[in-house]
Scaffold this motif. Structure first.
Motif, PDB file in Angstrom:
ATOM      1  N   ARG A  40     -12.482  14.038   7.727  1.00 61.64           N
ATOM      2  CA  ARG A  40     -12.936  15.220   7.000  1.00 61.64           C
ATOM      3  C   ARG A  40     -11.735  16.018   6.522  1.00 61.64           C
ATOM      4  O   ARG A  40     -10.772  16.238   7.263  1.00 61.64           O
ATOM      5  N   LEU A  41     -11.785  16.458   5.265  1.00 64.32           N
ATOM      6  CA  LEU A  41     -10.725  17.279   4.682  1.00 64.32           C
ATOM      7  C   LEU A  41     -11.242  18.703   4.522  1.00 64.32           C
ATOM      8  O   LEU A  41     -12.352  18.918   4.017  1.00 64.32           O
ATOM      9  N   LYS A  42     -10.439  19.694   4.987  1.00 59.84           N
ATOM     10  CA  LYS A  42     -10.854  21.097   4.909  1.00 59.84           C
ATOM     11  C   LYS A  42      -9.766  21.958   4.267  1.00 59.84           C
ATOM     12  O   LYS A  42      -8.576  21.649   4.351  1.00 59.84           O
ATOM     13  N   ARG A  43     -10.203  23.062   3.648  1.00 63.47           N
ATOM     14  CA  ARG A  43      -9.298  24.040   3.058  1.00 63.47           C
ATOM     15  C   ARG A  43      -8.810  24.995   4.148  1.00 63.47           C
ATOM     16  O   ARG A  43      -9.583  25.467   4.964  1.00 63.47           O
ATOM     17  N   ALA A  44      -7.507  25.260   4.171  1.00 64.66           N
ATOM     18  CA  ALA A  44      -6.930  26.114   5.207  1.00 64.66           C
ATOM     19  C   ALA A  44      -7.350  27.563   5.015  1.00 64.66           C
ATOM     20  O   ALA A  44      -7.537  28.039   3.882  1.00 64.66           O
ATOM     21  N   SER A  45      -7.480  28.274   6.136  1.00 64.47           N
ATOM     22  CA  SER A  45      -7.721  29.711   6.094  1.00 64.47           C
ATOM     23  C   SER A  45      -6.532  30.433   6.713  1.00 64.47           C
ATOM     24  O   SER A  45      -5.800  29.872   7.531  1.00 64.47           O
ATOM     25  N   VAL A  46      -6.329  31.682   6.315  1.00 63.93           N
ATOM     26  CA  VAL A  46      -5.290  32.531   6.898  1.00 63.93           C
ATOM     27  C   VAL A  46      -5.883  33.922   7.112  1.00 63.93           C
ATOM     28  O   VAL A  46      -6.812  34.322   6.399  1.00 63.93           O
ATOM     29  N   ILE A  47      -5.367  34.637   8.103  1.00 63.84           N
ATOM     30  CA  ILE A  47      -5.749  36.033   8.324  1.00 63.84           C
ATOM     31  C   ILE A  47      -4.474  36.861   8.216  1.00 63.84           C
ATOM     32  O   ILE A  47      -3.581  36.763   9.058  1.00 63.84           O
ATOM     33  N   GLU A  48      -4.401  37.641   7.149  1.00 66.19           N
ATOM     34  CA  GLU A  48      -3.204  38.419   6.875  1.00 66.19           C
ATOM     35  C   GLU A  48      -3.369  39.861   7.363  1.00 66.19           C
ATOM     36  O   GLU A  48      -4.474  40.347   7.561  1.00 66.19           O
ATOM     37  N   SER A  49      -2.235  40.546   7.526  1.00 63.01           N
ATOM     38  CA  SER A  49      -2.194  41.975   7.872  1.00 63.01           C
ATOM     39  C   SER A  49      -2.989  42.280   9.131  1.00 63.01           C
ATOM     40  O   SER A  49      -3.624  43.336   9.238  1.00 63.01           O
TER      41      SER A  49
END
Length: 255
Positions: free
Chosen positions: A147-156
């Motif tokens: 499975r290929l997934k799009r990365a997430s980030v949590i900024e600030s």
């Protein structure tokens, strides 16, 4: 250790060639059985292990991760690989190779100059190719998928004030974003449930405090009461097309 360029032309349509019973691939595991999570702009190495069993001498072999139909228009995930080791053994008239490799994956440039788009966040198939010494080849469609997934980030991500008086409010903020493979950037990600977690000083585990939903602009904000020293962080569990993410955490001294 060798690095080899991988082009989509290395894939030959299996319909043009039946699998050779003297050659087989098994024990395939990509990324330790976990989904592959890709952001933008940074090449990653994805671990790959498998076993080759053969009665004929081979010049080379590889496993490709692809999407589409093997007719020359398929997308091949890696643009290269590193073969760390292939341990050789023999049994029952067969030679076995237990291989450890890394797929080199650049989200902005796949094999054959193709690129990822957001709809590629789905299940990808695998195919094995073996080239025989003296000519001839074998192509095996494999049952293994990844499975290929799009990365997430949590900024600030920030907890304030620091320090804080016991019993006073602590406000924890952040912004959730997700990789956009169409535009090669990270976009604000609204409507997602994200959990605030806390780890008290002197302990090793985070515990869930509350779950909130990001605003339409991906914003996170909640207030808790200061009780003890410790670290606050956000945790996003991801979904079927988006990878999970936890912030490193922000320590707050309670006085």
């Amino acid at each position: 250790m060798t690095a080899t360029a991988l082009a989509s032309t290395l894939l030959t349509a299996p319909s043009a060639h039946a699998a050779d019973s003297d050659i087989s691939f098994s024990n395939v595991v990509i990324n330790n059985g976990k989904p592959i999570v890709l952001g933008t702009g940074t090449q990653i190495e994805v671990p790959l292990t498998y076993t080759v069993r053969t009665k004929v001498k081979l010049d080379s072999w590889w496993i490709s991760v692809y999407r589409g139909t093997l007719d020359g228009n398929e997308k091949v995930l890696a643009n290269g690989w590193i073969q760390w080791s292939c341990r050789q053994s023999t049994a029952g008239g067969y030679t076995y190779y237990d291989c450890d490799e890394s797929l080199q994956v650049d989200p902005d440039m796949l094999a054959g100059s193709k690129k990822l788009v957001n709809t590629d966040a789905t299940t990808w198939k695998s195919v094995a190719t073996a080239i025989k010494i003296g000519g001839g080849y074998d192509v095996d469609l494999l049952s293994y998928t990844t499975r290929l997934k799009r990365a997430s980030v949590i900024e600030s991500a920030d907890a304030s004030p620091e320090p804080v008086t016991k019993g006073k409010p602590i406000t924890v903020k952040g912004t959730l974003k997700r990789a956009n493979w169409n535009t090669h950037r990270y976009d604000l990600y609204g409507g997602q449930k994200v959990t605030l977690q806390f780890k008290a000083a002197g302990t090793t585990a985070f515990t869930n405090v509350r779950t909130i939903t990001t605003t339409s602009t991906g914003a996170l904000r909640t207030t808790v009461t200061a009780a003890k020293d410790g670290t606050w962080r956000w945790y996003y569990a991801g979904n079927s097309v988006t990878g999970a993410k936890a912030t490193t955490g922000d320590y707050v001294d309670v006085r």
